[in-house]
Design a protein around this motif. Structure first.
Motif, mmCIF file in Angstrom:
data_model
loop_
_atom_site.group_PDB
_atom_site.id
_atom_site.type_symbol
_atom_site.label_atom_id
_atom_site.label_comp_id
_atom_site.label_asym_id
_atom_site.label_seq_id
_atom_site.Cartn_x
_atom_site.Cartn_y
_atom_site.Cartn_z
ATOM 1 N N LEU A 163 0.814 -1.225 0.000
ATOM 2 C CA LEU A 163 0.000 0.000 0.000
ATOM 3 C C LEU A 163 0.845 1.271 0.000
ATOM 4 O O LEU A 163 0.304 2.367 -0.145
ATOM 5 C CB LEU A 163 -0.942 0.008 1.207
ATOM 6 C CG LEU A 163 -2.096 -0.993 1.150
ATOM 7 C CD1 LEU A 163 -2.824 -1.047 2.485
ATOM 8 C CD2 LEU A 163 -3.059 -0.662 0.022
ATOM 9 N N GLU A 164 2.166 1.117 0.131
ATOM 10 C CA GLU A 164 3.054 2.285 0.212
ATOM 11 C C GLU A 164 2.849 3.215 -0.984
ATOM 12 O O GLU A 164 2.752 2.792 -2.125
ATOM 13 C CB GLU A 164 4.512 1.835 0.282
ATOM 14 C CG GLU A 164 5.458 2.978 0.537
ATOM 15 C CD GLU A 164 6.890 2.523 0.738
ATOM 16 O OE1 GLU A 164 7.739 3.392 0.941
ATOM 17 O OE2 GLU A 164 7.161 1.312 0.689
ATOM 18 N N GLY A 165 2.748 4.501 -0.667
ATOM 19 C CA GLY A 165 2.553 5.516 -1.697
ATOM 20 C C GLY A 165 1.095 5.727 -2.070
ATOM 21 O O GLY A 165 0.765 6.682 -2.766
ATOM 22 N N LYS A 166 0.233 4.826 -1.618
ATOM 23 C CA LYS A 166 -1.197 4.922 -1.926
ATOM 24 C C LYS A 166 -2.027 5.196 -0.678
ATOM 25 O O LYS A 166 -2.913 6.022 -0.674
ATOM 26 C CB LYS A 166 -1.678 3.626 -2.581
ATOM 27 C CG LYS A 166 -0.962 3.269 -3.873
ATOM 28 C CD LYS A 166 -1.353 1.849 -4.290
ATOM 29 C CE LYS A 166 -0.491 1.327 -5.401
ATOM 30 N NZ LYS A 166 0.690 0.616 -4.949
ATOM 31 N N VAL A 167 -1.716 4.423 0.387
ATOM 32 C CA VAL A 167 -2.476 4.503 1.638
ATOM 33 C C VAL A 167 -1.502 4.510 2.801
ATOM 34 O O VAL A 167 -0.563 3.708 2.834
ATOM 35 C CB VAL A 167 -3.450 3.308 1.773
ATOM 36 C CG1 VAL A 167 -4.151 3.316 3.120
ATOM 37 C CG2 VAL A 167 -4.474 3.302 0.642
ATOM 38 N N VAL A 168 -1.735 5.392 3.752
ATOM 39 C CA VAL A 168 -0.969 5.407 4.993
ATOM 40 C C VAL A 168 -1.693 4.480 5.967
ATOM 41 O O VAL A 168 -2.897 4.609 6.185
ATOM 42 C CB VAL A 168 -0.868 6.839 5.568
ATOM 43 C CG1 VAL A 168 -0.172 6.833 6.915
ATOM 44 C CG2 VAL A 168 -0.149 7.752 4.580
#
Length: 158
Positions: A133-138
């Motif tokens: 999810l890195e770069g899309k969702v924290v």
């Protein structure tokens, strides 16, 4: 937790599991949802203040995070290939079956050993979830662990 930090206010699991889930799996799923609703960190990188509703589903071999605002209006959908999760899910399912057997036999030492293995798999699943999810969702580690449990509940037999 800071009120300006985004979080999930509700989790909706869409679709039925591919196979009937065991009572242990149902209890894990219910606990994960309850824990997520109590505390989590989850928001699209573009909307740090979003109080969101997550519709989590599987669609054509993909894990779908349909993130919506408080009025249930779509904000963003993030799709991840399920392939990287398959071995972890399979291992998790085998551990749950072993756990049920150990409970039925009343073997406390085996139950504890399986539980340690289960925690380890949850940690691996959480690390993979965060990385994918890195770069899309924290997302924080505890939230990722609970979401991994829900992914396992959605996809029972691979």
């Amino acid at each position: 937790m800071d009120e300006t930090t985004g979080r999930l206010t509700r989790i909706v699991l869409e679709g039925e599991p591919l196979h009937r889930i065991s009572p242990t799996q149902a209890a894990d799923r219910a606990q994960a949802v309850m824990d997520l609703q109590a505390e989590n960190q989850f928001f699209p990188t573009s909307r740090q203040d979003l109080q969101s509703i997550l519709h989590l589903s599987l669609h054509e071999g993909r894990l779908v995070f349909d993130i919506r605002d408080a009025e249930d209006t779509p904000v963003i959908a993030v799709m991840l290939a399920l392939g990287p999760f398959k071995m972890l899910i399979k291992d998790y399912q085998m551990l749950l079956e072993s756990y049920a057997g150990a409970v039925a036999e009343g073997r406390e030492a085996k139950i504890q050993a399986i539980d340690m293995g289960r925690r380890g798999l949850h940690n691996e699943g959480a690390e993979l979830m965060i990385a994918r999810l890195e770069g899309k969702v924290v997302i924080d580690f505890a939230t990722a662990r609970r979401l991994f449990t829900l992914v396992c509940a959605l996809h029972q037999k691979l």
